[in-house]
Design an enzyme around this catalytic site. Sequence first.
Site, short mmCIF file in Angstrom:
data_model
loop_
_atom_site.label_atom_id
_atom_site.label_comp_id
_atom_site.label_asym_id
_atom_site.label_seq_id
_atom_site.Cartn_x
_atom_site.Cartn_y
_atom_site.Cartn_z
N ASP A 1 0.72 -1.61 -0.08
CA ASP A 1 0.43 0.03 -0.44
C ASP A 1 0.69 0.99 -0.51
O ASP A 1 1.85 1.17 0.66
CB ASP A 1 -0.54 0.08 1.04
N GLU B 1 1.32 -0.36 -5.13
CA GLU B 1 0.07 0.47 -5.21
C GLU B 1 1.21 1.98 -5.95
O GLU B 1 1.15 2.75 -4.56
CB GLU B 1 -1.34 0.53 -4.64
#
Length: 556
Positions: A222, A275
Amino acid sequence: YEILGRGGVLLPLKADPVARATEAPPATASVVADARPYLWQDQQWMAERAQRQSLAAPMSIYELHPASWRRIPEQAHRNLNWDELAEQLIPYVVAMGFTHIELMPVMEHPFGGSWGYQPISMFAPSARFGKPERFAAFVDRCHQAGIGVLLDWVPAHFPSDEHGLAQFDGTALYEHADPREGFHQDWNTLIFNLGRNEVRGFLIASALEWLEHFHVDGLRVDAVASMLYRDYSRKSGEWVPNIHGGRENLEAVAFLRELNTVVAQRCPGALMIAEESTSWPGVTAAVKEEADHHGLGFSYKWNMGWMNDTLRYMQHDPLFRRYHHHDMTFGLLYGFSENFILPISHDEVVHGKRALLNKMPGDQWRRFANVRAYYGFMWTHPGKKLLFMGSEFGQPDEFDHDKSPYWHLLDEHGDHPAGHRQLRQLVSDLNHLYRSEPALHQRDCRADGFSWAVGDDSVNSVLAYFRYGEEGPPVLVVVNLTPVPRSAYRIGVPPIGPGHNGVWREVLNTDAAVYGGSNSGNMGQVQVQESGWHGYPVSIELNLPPLSTLILRREP
Protein backbone atom coordinates in the site's frame (compact mmCIF):
# COMPACT_ATOMS: atom_id res chain seq x y z
CA TYR A 1 5.05 -5.36 28.04
CA GLU A 2 5.94 -2.99 30.85
CA ILE A 3 8.82 -0.88 29.61
CA LEU A 4 10.87 1.54 31.68
CA GLY A 5 11.91 4.54 29.64
CA ARG A 6 14.71 6.97 30.31
CA GLY A 7 15.05 7.94 33.95
CA GLY A 8 13.01 4.94 35.02
CA VAL A 9 9.74 6.37 33.71
CA LEU A 10 7.09 3.63 33.34
CA LEU A 11 5.62 3.83 29.83
CA PRO A 12 2.09 2.84 28.76
CA LEU A 13 1.69 -0.93 28.40
CA LYS A 14 2.88 -2.06 24.98
CA ALA A 15 1.69 -4.89 22.74
CA ASP A 16 4.33 -7.29 21.44
CA PRO A 17 5.48 -5.92 18.04
CA VAL A 18 5.99 -9.46 16.72
CA ALA A 19 2.95 -11.06 18.34
CA ARG A 20 1.39 -13.75 16.17
CA ALA A 21 -2.02 -13.38 17.83
CA THR A 22 -3.93 -10.66 19.68
CA GLU A 23 -7.03 -10.05 21.71
CA ALA A 24 -10.03 -8.89 19.71
CA PRO A 25 -10.39 -5.11 19.59
CA PRO A 26 -11.09 -2.98 21.54
CA ALA A 27 -8.87 -5.10 23.84
CA THR A 28 -5.21 -4.50 23.05
CA ALA A 29 -3.10 -7.26 24.60
CA SER A 30 -0.99 -9.71 22.65
CA VAL A 31 -1.73 -13.43 22.86
CA VAL A 32 0.70 -16.35 22.77
CA ALA A 33 -0.28 -18.16 19.57
CA ASP A 34 -0.67 -21.91 19.26
CA ALA A 35 2.84 -23.15 18.44
CA ARG A 36 1.68 -26.37 16.78
CA PRO A 37 2.40 -26.29 13.01
CA TYR A 38 -0.59 -26.19 10.70
CA LEU A 39 -0.86 -29.30 8.50
CA TRP A 40 -1.20 -27.90 4.99
CA GLN A 41 -3.09 -29.71 2.23
CA ASP A 42 -2.21 -27.33 -0.63
CA GLN A 43 0.90 -29.06 -1.96
CA GLN A 44 -0.40 -29.17 -5.54
CA TRP A 45 -1.19 -25.46 -5.55
CA MET A 46 2.20 -24.50 -4.13
CA ALA A 47 3.96 -26.69 -6.72
CA GLU A 48 2.01 -25.04 -9.55
CA ARG A 49 1.93 -21.50 -8.16
CA ALA A 50 4.83 -20.01 -10.09
CA GLN A 51 3.23 -21.10 -13.36
CA ARG A 52 -0.27 -20.04 -12.28
CA GLN A 53 1.06 -16.59 -11.37
CA SER A 54 3.39 -16.00 -14.30
CA LEU A 55 3.03 -12.95 -16.53
CA ALA A 56 1.51 -15.18 -19.20
CA ALA A 57 -1.20 -16.57 -16.90
CA PRO A 58 -4.68 -15.07 -16.53
CA MET A 59 -5.14 -13.07 -13.35
CA SER A 60 -8.52 -11.64 -12.35
CA ILE A 61 -8.68 -10.43 -8.75
CA TYR A 62 -11.75 -9.99 -6.55
CA GLU A 63 -10.89 -7.36 -3.94
CA LEU A 64 -12.90 -7.41 -0.73
CA HIS A 65 -13.15 -6.07 2.79
CA PRO A 66 -13.50 -9.33 4.72
CA ALA A 67 -15.27 -7.69 7.67
CA SER A 68 -18.16 -6.41 5.56
CA TRP A 69 -18.32 -8.74 2.55
CA ARG A 70 -21.35 -10.44 4.05
CA ARG A 71 -22.40 -9.26 7.49
CA ILE A 72 -25.16 -11.03 9.43
CA PRO A 73 -27.95 -8.50 10.12
CA GLU A 74 -29.78 -10.83 12.51
CA GLN A 75 -26.69 -10.91 14.76
CA ALA A 76 -26.00 -7.21 15.17
CA HIS A 77 -24.36 -7.07 11.72
CA ARG A 78 -21.40 -9.13 12.89
CA ASN A 79 -18.73 -10.09 10.39
CA LEU A 80 -18.13 -13.64 9.23
CA ASN A 81 -15.23 -15.58 10.73
CA TRP A 82 -12.61 -17.36 8.63
CA ASP A 83 -14.52 -20.65 8.55
CA GLU A 84 -17.74 -18.92 7.47
CA LEU A 85 -15.86 -16.96 4.83
CA ALA A 86 -14.40 -20.19 3.50
CA GLU A 87 -17.90 -21.71 3.26
CA GLN A 88 -19.48 -18.73 1.51
CA LEU A 89 -16.77 -16.71 -0.24
CA ILE A 90 -14.76 -19.47 -1.93
CA PRO A 91 -17.69 -21.04 -3.87
CA TYR A 92 -18.81 -17.56 -4.92
CA VAL A 93 -15.39 -16.58 -6.25
CA VAL A 94 -14.99 -19.93 -8.04
CA ALA A 95 -18.41 -19.60 -9.70
CA MET A 96 -17.63 -16.03 -10.75
CA GLY A 97 -14.43 -17.15 -12.47
CA PHE A 98 -11.97 -14.97 -10.55
CA THR A 99 -8.48 -16.43 -10.17
CA HIS A 100 -7.54 -14.57 -6.96
CA ILE A 101 -8.99 -12.77 -4.01
CA GLU A 102 -7.32 -9.73 -2.48
CA LEU A 103 -8.13 -9.04 1.15
CA MET A 104 -7.95 -5.50 2.47
CA PRO A 105 -5.52 -5.60 5.42
CA VAL A 106 -6.14 -8.42 7.88
CA MET A 107 -3.20 -7.51 10.14
CA GLU A 108 -4.58 -6.58 13.56
CA HIS A 109 -5.72 -2.95 13.71
CA PRO A 110 -7.43 -1.12 16.56
CA PHE A 111 -9.82 1.03 14.50
CA GLY A 112 -12.17 -0.82 12.14
CA GLY A 113 -12.91 2.40 10.29
CA SER A 114 -9.33 2.42 8.98
CA TRP A 115 -10.30 -0.71 6.96
CA GLY A 116 -7.04 -2.22 8.21
CA TYR A 117 -4.76 0.44 6.74
CA GLN A 118 -3.62 1.51 10.20
CA PRO A 119 -2.20 -1.78 11.50
CA ILE A 120 -0.65 -2.30 14.93
CA SER A 121 0.36 -5.97 14.78
CA MET A 122 2.23 -6.68 11.57
CA PHE A 123 2.46 -10.43 12.28
CA ALA A 124 -1.03 -11.24 13.60
CA PRO A 125 -4.24 -11.90 11.65
CA SER A 126 -7.02 -9.84 13.22
CA ALA A 127 -8.83 -11.61 16.04
CA ARG A 128 -12.08 -10.22 14.55
CA PHE A 129 -12.12 -13.31 12.32
CA GLY A 130 -10.86 -16.04 14.66
CA LYS A 131 -7.55 -17.58 15.61
CA PRO A 132 -4.47 -17.50 13.33
CA GLU A 133 -4.76 -21.21 12.54
CA ARG A 134 -8.25 -20.59 11.14
CA PHE A 135 -6.77 -18.01 8.79
CA ALA A 136 -4.25 -20.62 7.67
CA ALA A 137 -7.13 -23.05 7.09
CA PHE A 138 -8.94 -20.38 5.02
CA VAL A 139 -5.90 -19.89 2.78
CA ASP A 140 -5.52 -23.67 2.52
CA ARG A 141 -9.13 -24.08 1.37
CA CYS A 142 -8.74 -21.27 -1.17
CA HIS A 143 -5.73 -23.06 -2.63
CA GLN A 144 -7.52 -26.38 -2.77
CA ALA A 145 -10.28 -24.64 -4.73
CA GLY A 146 -7.73 -23.14 -7.15
CA ILE A 147 -7.97 -19.58 -5.79
CA GLY A 148 -4.89 -17.47 -5.02
CA VAL A 149 -4.83 -15.24 -1.93
CA LEU A 150 -3.32 -11.75 -1.99
CA LEU A 151 -3.10 -9.49 1.08
CA ASP A 152 -2.86 -5.74 1.37
CA TRP A 153 0.25 -4.97 3.43
CA VAL A 154 1.08 -1.56 4.88
CA PRO A 155 4.76 -0.68 5.45
CA ALA A 156 4.21 3.02 4.66
CA HIS A 157 2.78 4.14 8.01
CA PHE A 158 1.42 3.02 11.36
CA PRO A 159 -0.96 4.54 13.93
CA SER A 160 0.08 6.39 17.06
CA ASP A 161 -2.06 4.33 19.49
CA GLU A 162 -0.17 4.21 22.77
CA HIS A 163 -0.10 0.38 22.95
CA GLY A 164 1.56 0.14 19.53
CA LEU A 165 4.93 0.95 18.01
CA ALA A 166 4.82 4.72 18.63
CA GLN A 167 7.50 5.89 21.07
CA PHE A 168 7.99 2.24 21.91
CA ASP A 169 10.75 2.74 24.49
CA GLY A 170 9.94 6.38 25.13
CA THR A 171 11.90 7.43 22.02
CA ALA A 172 11.30 7.39 18.28
CA LEU A 173 12.35 3.76 17.88
CA TYR A 174 10.37 2.65 14.82
CA GLU A 175 9.52 6.11 13.48
CA HIS A 176 11.53 9.18 12.57
CA ALA A 177 11.96 11.69 15.39
CA ASP A 178 11.57 14.67 13.03
CA PRO A 179 7.87 15.06 12.12
CA ARG A 180 8.90 16.30 8.67
CA GLU A 181 10.05 12.74 8.03
CA GLY A 182 8.10 10.75 10.60
CA PHE A 183 4.51 12.02 10.47
CA HIS A 184 1.93 11.48 7.71
CA GLN A 185 -0.24 14.59 7.55
CA ASP A 186 -2.82 12.89 5.28
CA TRP A 187 -3.53 9.98 7.62
CA ASN A 188 -2.45 11.27 11.05
CA THR A 189 -0.04 8.35 11.29
CA LEU A 190 3.66 7.78 11.83
CA ILE A 191 6.24 6.80 9.22
CA PHE A 192 8.69 3.94 9.63
CA ASN A 193 12.35 4.97 9.78
CA LEU A 194 13.60 2.86 6.88
CA GLY A 195 17.15 4.06 7.44
CA ARG A 196 17.39 1.76 10.46
CA ASN A 197 18.50 -1.82 9.82
CA GLU A 198 16.26 -3.05 12.64
CA VAL A 199 13.13 -1.43 11.16
CA ARG A 200 13.83 -2.82 7.69
CA GLY A 201 14.39 -6.27 9.22
CA PHE A 202 11.14 -6.00 11.19
CA LEU A 203 9.12 -5.19 8.06
CA ILE A 204 10.77 -7.81 5.85
CA ALA A 205 10.16 -10.41 8.57
CA SER A 206 6.48 -9.38 8.57
CA ALA A 207 6.24 -9.85 4.82
CA LEU A 208 7.85 -13.28 5.08
CA GLU A 209 5.51 -14.27 7.91
CA TRP A 210 2.48 -13.93 5.61
CA LEU A 211 4.18 -15.47 2.59
CA GLU A 212 5.93 -18.37 4.32
CA HIS A 213 3.97 -19.13 7.48
CA PHE A 214 0.51 -18.54 5.97
CA HIS A 215 1.26 -19.57 2.35
CA VAL A 216 -0.15 -16.25 1.05
CA ASP A 217 0.45 -15.88 -2.69
CA GLY A 218 1.36 -12.21 -2.82
CA LEU A 219 1.35 -8.86 -1.07
CA ARG A 220 -0.10 -5.66 -2.48
CA VAL A 221 2.12 -2.99 -0.94
CA ASP A 222 0.00 0.00 0.00
CA ALA A 223 0.92 3.66 -0.60
CA VAL A 224 4.27 3.07 -2.32
CA ALA A 225 4.24 6.59 -3.79
CA SER A 226 4.16 8.06 -0.27
CA MET A 227 7.29 6.05 0.52
CA LEU A 228 9.25 7.01 -2.58
CA TYR A 229 8.99 10.80 -2.27
CA ARG A 230 10.11 12.79 0.74
CA ASP A 231 7.83 15.66 -0.29
CA TYR A 232 4.76 13.47 -0.77
CA SER A 233 1.72 15.62 0.08
CA ARG A 234 3.99 18.23 1.70
CA LYS A 235 4.54 21.91 0.98
CA SER A 236 7.90 23.64 0.73
CA GLY A 237 9.61 23.67 4.09
CA GLU A 238 7.62 20.69 5.37
CA TRP A 239 10.05 18.04 4.20
CA VAL A 240 13.73 17.15 4.49
CA PRO A 241 15.74 16.60 1.26
CA ASN A 242 17.90 13.51 0.81
CA ILE A 243 21.70 13.62 1.07
CA HIS A 244 21.90 14.85 -2.53
CA GLY A 245 19.33 17.58 -1.97
CA GLY A 246 16.61 15.71 -3.91
CA ARG A 247 13.07 14.63 -3.12
CA GLU A 248 13.61 10.88 -3.64
CA ASN A 249 13.54 8.79 -0.46
CA LEU A 250 16.72 6.79 -0.96
CA GLU A 251 16.18 4.72 2.18
CA ALA A 252 12.71 3.66 0.99
CA VAL A 253 14.08 2.75 -2.44
CA ALA A 254 16.78 0.59 -0.82
CA PHE A 255 14.20 -1.05 1.45
CA LEU A 256 11.81 -1.90 -1.41
CA ARG A 257 14.63 -3.34 -3.50
CA GLU A 258 15.85 -5.44 -0.55
CA LEU A 259 12.30 -6.56 0.28
CA ASN A 260 11.55 -7.71 -3.26
CA THR A 261 14.94 -9.40 -3.60
CA VAL A 262 14.45 -11.40 -0.39
CA VAL A 263 10.88 -12.38 -1.34
CA ALA A 264 11.99 -13.53 -4.80
CA GLN A 265 14.74 -15.68 -3.27
CA ARG A 266 12.73 -17.23 -0.45
CA CYS A 267 9.19 -17.41 -1.88
CA PRO A 268 9.33 -18.54 -5.53
CA GLY A 269 6.20 -17.66 -7.44
CA ALA A 270 4.91 -15.17 -4.85
CA LEU A 271 3.79 -11.79 -6.19
CA MET A 272 4.75 -8.34 -4.95
CA ILE A 273 2.34 -5.68 -6.20
CA ALA A 274 2.87 -1.93 -5.88
CA GLU A 275 0.11 0.59 -5.39
CA GLU A 276 2.16 3.36 -6.97
CA SER A 277 0.40 6.34 -8.51
CA THR A 278 3.23 8.34 -10.10
CA SER A 279 5.51 7.88 -13.09
CA TRP A 280 8.45 6.56 -11.04
CA PRO A 281 10.41 4.48 -13.57
CA GLY A 282 11.17 0.78 -13.22
CA VAL A 283 8.70 -0.16 -10.50
CA THR A 284 8.43 -3.66 -12.01
CA ALA A 285 11.93 -3.73 -13.47
CA ALA A 286 14.34 -6.28 -12.03
CA VAL A 287 16.62 -5.34 -9.14
CA LYS A 288 20.19 -5.38 -10.41
CA GLU A 289 23.50 -4.41 -8.89
CA GLU A 290 24.60 -1.91 -11.53
CA ALA A 291 24.67 1.63 -10.20
CA ASP A 292 22.64 2.97 -13.12
CA HIS A 293 19.81 0.44 -12.74
CA HIS A 294 17.13 1.38 -10.26
CA GLY A 295 14.46 -1.28 -10.76
CA LEU A 296 12.37 -1.77 -7.63
CA GLY A 297 11.66 -5.43 -8.38
CA PHE A 298 7.87 -5.58 -8.01
CA SER A 299 5.90 -8.18 -9.97
CA TYR A 300 3.08 -5.78 -10.87
CA LYS A 301 2.04 -2.17 -10.48
CA TRP A 302 -1.51 -0.88 -10.24
CA ASN A 303 -2.22 1.25 -13.32
CA MET A 304 -3.76 4.24 -11.57
CA GLY A 305 -3.37 6.44 -14.67
CA TRP A 306 -5.46 4.07 -16.80
CA MET A 307 -8.10 3.91 -14.10
CA ASN A 308 -8.32 7.68 -13.64
CA ASP A 309 -8.37 8.45 -17.38
CA THR A 310 -10.96 5.86 -18.36
CA LEU A 311 -13.33 6.52 -15.46
CA ARG A 312 -13.16 10.26 -16.19
CA TYR A 313 -14.08 9.50 -19.80
CA MET A 314 -16.99 7.24 -18.85
CA GLN A 315 -18.52 9.93 -16.65
CA HIS A 316 -18.94 12.28 -19.65
CA ASP A 317 -22.25 12.39 -21.47
CA PRO A 318 -21.74 10.31 -24.66
CA LEU A 319 -22.52 13.45 -26.67
CA PHE A 320 -19.21 14.94 -25.52
CA ARG A 321 -17.04 11.83 -25.41
CA ARG A 322 -15.62 12.57 -28.86
CA TYR A 323 -13.67 15.42 -27.28
CA HIS A 324 -12.07 13.14 -24.69
CA HIS A 325 -11.22 10.14 -26.87
CA HIS A 326 -7.56 10.26 -25.81
CA ASP A 327 -8.53 9.31 -22.26
CA MET A 328 -9.37 5.83 -23.53
CA THR A 329 -6.31 5.44 -25.74
CA PHE A 330 -3.57 7.22 -23.77
CA GLY A 331 -2.88 4.21 -21.55
CA LEU A 332 -1.53 2.26 -24.52
CA LEU A 333 1.28 4.80 -25.00
CA TYR A 334 2.88 3.50 -21.79
CA GLY A 335 0.89 0.29 -21.38
CA PHE A 336 3.93 -1.99 -21.58
CA SER A 337 6.45 0.13 -19.68
CA GLU A 338 5.52 -1.82 -16.52
CA ASN A 339 3.65 -5.02 -15.70
CA PHE A 340 0.24 -3.57 -14.96
CA ILE A 341 -2.91 -4.52 -13.07
CA LEU A 342 -6.04 -2.55 -14.05
CA PRO A 343 -7.64 -1.66 -10.70
CA ILE A 344 -11.26 -0.77 -10.07
CA SER A 345 -10.67 -0.89 -6.32
CA HIS A 346 -12.33 0.23 -3.11
CA ASP A 347 -10.65 3.63 -3.51
CA GLU A 348 -12.86 4.40 -6.52
CA VAL A 349 -16.17 3.87 -4.69
CA VAL A 350 -15.72 5.90 -1.48
CA HIS A 351 -15.45 9.48 -0.24
CA GLY A 352 -18.02 10.98 -2.59
CA LYS A 353 -16.65 9.37 -5.75
CA ARG A 354 -19.91 7.36 -6.09
CA ALA A 355 -20.38 3.71 -6.89
CA LEU A 356 -19.34 2.66 -10.38
CA LEU A 357 -22.91 2.32 -11.63
CA ASN A 358 -23.76 5.83 -10.48
CA LYS A 359 -20.68 7.39 -12.07
CA MET A 360 -22.30 6.66 -15.43
CA PRO A 361 -24.53 9.19 -17.22
CA GLY A 362 -28.08 8.61 -18.41
CA ASP A 363 -31.08 6.68 -17.22
CA GLN A 364 -30.97 3.27 -15.52
CA TRP A 365 -30.66 1.31 -18.78
CA ARG A 366 -27.84 3.50 -20.08
CA ARG A 367 -25.96 3.38 -16.78
CA PHE A 368 -25.98 -0.41 -16.86
CA ALA A 369 -25.07 -0.42 -20.57
CA ASN A 370 -22.14 1.93 -19.90
CA VAL A 371 -20.83 -0.33 -17.12
CA ARG A 372 -21.19 -3.40 -19.34
CA ALA A 373 -19.32 -1.74 -22.21
CA TYR A 374 -16.63 -0.55 -19.80
CA TYR A 375 -16.13 -4.01 -18.33
CA GLY A 376 -15.87 -5.43 -21.85
CA PHE A 377 -13.17 -2.84 -22.57
CA MET A 378 -11.37 -3.52 -19.27
CA TRP A 379 -11.33 -7.32 -19.58
CA THR A 380 -9.92 -7.13 -23.12
CA HIS A 381 -7.41 -4.35 -22.46
CA PRO A 382 -3.79 -5.41 -21.81
CA GLY A 383 -3.14 -5.88 -18.10
CA LYS A 384 -4.42 -8.10 -15.32
CA LYS A 385 -7.80 -7.26 -13.76
CA LEU A 386 -9.00 -6.21 -10.29
CA LEU A 387 -12.60 -5.49 -9.26
CA PHE A 388 -13.91 -4.48 -5.84
CA MET A 389 -16.74 -6.37 -4.17
CA GLY A 390 -20.23 -5.21 -5.17
CA SER A 391 -19.01 -3.76 -8.45
CA GLU A 392 -19.65 -7.12 -10.11
CA PHE A 393 -23.40 -6.54 -9.81
CA GLY A 394 -23.68 -2.75 -9.82
CA GLN A 395 -23.76 -1.95 -6.11
CA PRO A 396 -25.60 1.42 -6.15
CA ASP A 397 -24.07 2.99 -3.02
CA GLU A 398 -20.50 3.70 -2.00
CA PHE A 399 -18.47 1.26 0.08
CA ASP A 400 -19.43 1.40 3.76
CA HIS A 401 -17.34 -0.77 6.09
CA ASP A 402 -20.30 -1.17 8.46
CA LYS A 403 -22.59 -2.54 5.74
CA SER A 404 -22.44 -5.34 3.20
CA PRO A 405 -22.96 -4.91 -0.54
CA TYR A 406 -26.65 -5.01 -1.40
CA TRP A 407 -26.91 -8.73 -1.97
CA HIS A 408 -30.70 -8.51 -1.90
CA LEU A 409 -30.57 -6.87 -5.34
CA LEU A 410 -29.70 -10.31 -6.72
CA ASP A 411 -32.80 -11.94 -5.27
CA GLU A 412 -34.70 -13.34 -8.24
CA HIS A 413 -37.96 -13.24 -6.31
CA GLY A 414 -37.74 -9.58 -5.31
CA ASP A 415 -38.95 -6.59 -7.28
CA HIS A 416 -35.44 -5.35 -7.94
CA PRO A 417 -34.15 -4.39 -11.41
CA ALA A 418 -32.88 -7.48 -13.21
CA GLY A 419 -29.89 -5.49 -14.43
CA HIS A 420 -27.92 -6.36 -11.29
CA ARG A 421 -28.16 -10.12 -11.85
CA GLN A 422 -27.43 -9.69 -15.54
CA LEU A 423 -24.38 -7.51 -14.90
CA ARG A 424 -22.99 -10.15 -12.55
CA GLN A 425 -23.55 -12.76 -15.27
CA LEU A 426 -21.51 -10.61 -17.66
CA VAL A 427 -18.60 -10.34 -15.21
CA SER A 428 -18.65 -14.10 -14.73
CA ASP A 429 -18.69 -14.70 -18.49
CA LEU A 430 -15.90 -12.16 -19.06
CA ASN A 431 -13.77 -13.90 -16.43
CA HIS A 432 -14.29 -17.32 -17.97
CA LEU A 433 -13.61 -16.00 -21.50
CA TYR A 434 -10.50 -14.13 -20.34
CA ARG A 435 -9.16 -17.31 -18.76
CA SER A 436 -10.00 -19.63 -21.65
CA GLU A 437 -8.89 -17.35 -24.52
CA PRO A 438 -5.07 -17.28 -24.72
CA ALA A 439 -5.09 -14.09 -26.82
CA LEU A 440 -6.73 -12.22 -23.94
CA HIS A 441 -4.12 -13.03 -21.27
CA GLN A 442 -0.88 -14.62 -22.54
CA ARG A 443 0.68 -11.33 -23.65
CA ASP A 444 -1.03 -9.02 -21.18
CA CYS A 445 2.30 -7.35 -20.41
CA ARG A 446 3.87 -7.43 -23.89
CA ALA A 447 3.52 -4.96 -26.74
CA ASP A 448 3.24 -7.79 -29.28
CA GLY A 449 -0.02 -8.86 -27.67
CA PHE A 450 -1.89 -5.78 -28.88
CA SER A 451 -2.43 -3.71 -32.02
CA TRP A 452 -4.92 -1.04 -32.93
CA ALA A 453 -7.50 -1.71 -35.62
CA VAL A 454 -9.27 1.63 -35.08
CA GLY A 455 -7.80 3.98 -32.51
CA ASP A 456 -8.69 7.38 -33.93
CA ASP A 457 -12.46 7.31 -34.54
CA SER A 458 -13.26 9.98 -31.98
CA VAL A 459 -16.25 11.21 -34.03
CA ASN A 460 -18.12 7.95 -33.47
CA SER A 461 -16.45 7.19 -30.11
CA VAL A 462 -15.49 3.75 -31.41
CA LEU A 463 -12.37 1.77 -30.45
CA ALA A 464 -11.22 -1.43 -32.12
CA TYR A 465 -8.12 -3.51 -31.42
CA PHE A 466 -6.60 -6.95 -31.82
CA ARG A 467 -5.26 -9.13 -29.03
CA TYR A 468 -2.75 -11.92 -29.76
CA GLY A 469 -1.61 -15.02 -27.87
CA GLU A 470 1.41 -17.23 -28.36
CA GLU A 471 -0.50 -19.32 -30.86
CA GLY A 472 -3.98 -19.60 -32.27
CA PRO A 473 -6.17 -16.93 -33.87
CA PRO A 474 -6.26 -13.31 -32.76
CA VAL A 475 -9.24 -11.75 -31.02
CA LEU A 476 -10.88 -8.55 -32.27
CA VAL A 477 -12.53 -6.17 -29.80
CA VAL A 478 -14.84 -3.36 -30.91
CA VAL A 479 -16.17 -0.84 -28.39
CA ASN A 480 -18.99 1.60 -29.17
CA LEU A 481 -19.24 4.20 -26.42
CA THR A 482 -22.31 6.09 -27.60
CA PRO A 483 -25.97 4.99 -27.45
CA VAL A 484 -26.08 5.25 -31.28
CA PRO A 485 -26.03 1.88 -33.12
CA ARG A 486 -23.52 1.81 -35.98
CA SER A 487 -24.45 -0.33 -38.96
CA ALA A 488 -22.06 -1.61 -41.62
CA TYR A 489 -19.01 -0.47 -39.66
CA ARG A 490 -16.06 -1.75 -41.67
CA ILE A 491 -12.81 -2.95 -40.09
CA GLY A 492 -9.79 -4.34 -41.92
CA VAL A 493 -8.65 -7.75 -40.66
CA PRO A 494 -5.61 -9.92 -41.40
CA PRO A 495 -6.27 -12.61 -44.03
CA ILE A 496 -5.75 -16.31 -43.31
CA GLY A 497 -4.61 -17.08 -46.83
CA PRO A 498 -5.70 -16.85 -50.49
CA GLY A 499 -9.34 -17.84 -50.80
CA HIS A 500 -9.61 -18.90 -47.14
CA ASN A 501 -10.69 -15.83 -45.29
CA GLY A 502 -13.20 -17.53 -43.01
CA VAL A 503 -15.48 -15.85 -40.52
CA TRP A 504 -15.17 -13.88 -37.32
CA ARG A 505 -17.35 -15.38 -34.61
CA GLU A 506 -18.97 -13.15 -32.00
CA VAL A 507 -17.90 -14.82 -28.76
CA LEU A 508 -19.30 -12.14 -26.44
CA ASN A 509 -21.59 -9.15 -26.90
CA THR A 510 -22.22 -6.96 -23.83
CA ASP A 511 -25.49 -5.83 -25.46
CA ALA A 512 -26.92 -9.37 -25.49
CA ALA A 513 -30.35 -9.77 -23.92
CA VAL A 514 -28.94 -12.17 -21.34
CA TYR A 515 -26.94 -9.23 -19.96
CA GLY A 516 -29.85 -6.80 -20.09
CA GLY A 517 -28.96 -5.29 -23.47
CA SER A 518 -31.01 -4.54 -26.58
CA ASN A 519 -29.87 -7.79 -28.22
CA SER A 520 -28.59 -6.20 -31.39
CA GLY A 521 -25.44 -7.48 -33.02
CA ASN A 522 -24.30 -9.73 -35.84
CA MET A 523 -26.25 -12.97 -35.44
CA GLY A 524 -23.21 -14.67 -33.99
CA GLN A 525 -20.71 -14.19 -36.82
CA VAL A 526 -19.66 -12.14 -39.86
CA GLN A 527 -18.13 -13.29 -43.13
CA VAL A 528 -14.80 -11.89 -44.27
CA GLN A 529 -15.14 -9.82 -47.47
CA GLU A 530 -12.61 -9.37 -50.28
CA SER A 531 -12.55 -5.64 -49.69
CA GLY A 532 -9.35 -3.95 -48.60
CA TRP A 533 -9.49 -1.68 -45.54
CA HIS A 534 -7.08 -0.29 -42.93
CA GLY A 535 -4.13 -1.62 -44.90
CA TYR A 536 -5.45 -5.20 -45.03
CA PRO A 537 -6.64 -6.87 -48.26
CA VAL A 538 -9.82 -8.12 -46.54
CA SER A 539 -12.32 -6.70 -44.07
CA ILE A 540 -15.53 -7.33 -42.18
CA GLU A 541 -18.68 -5.27 -41.75
CA LEU A 542 -20.16 -5.12 -38.26
CA ASN A 543 -23.32 -3.85 -36.67
CA LEU A 544 -22.21 -2.12 -33.48
CA PRO A 545 -24.88 -2.17 -30.76
CA PRO A 546 -25.35 0.94 -28.59
CA LEU A 547 -23.00 1.32 -25.62
CA SER A 548 -21.40 -2.04 -26.16
CA THR A 549 -18.27 -4.12 -26.48
CA LEU A 550 -18.07 -6.92 -29.06
CA ILE A 551 -15.44 -9.65 -28.78
CA LEU A 552 -14.83 -11.68 -31.95
CA ARG A 553 -12.53 -14.61 -32.67
CA ARG A 554 -11.29 -15.46 -36.17
CA GLU A 555 -12.24 -18.93 -37.35
CA PRO A 556 -11.36 -20.62 -40.68
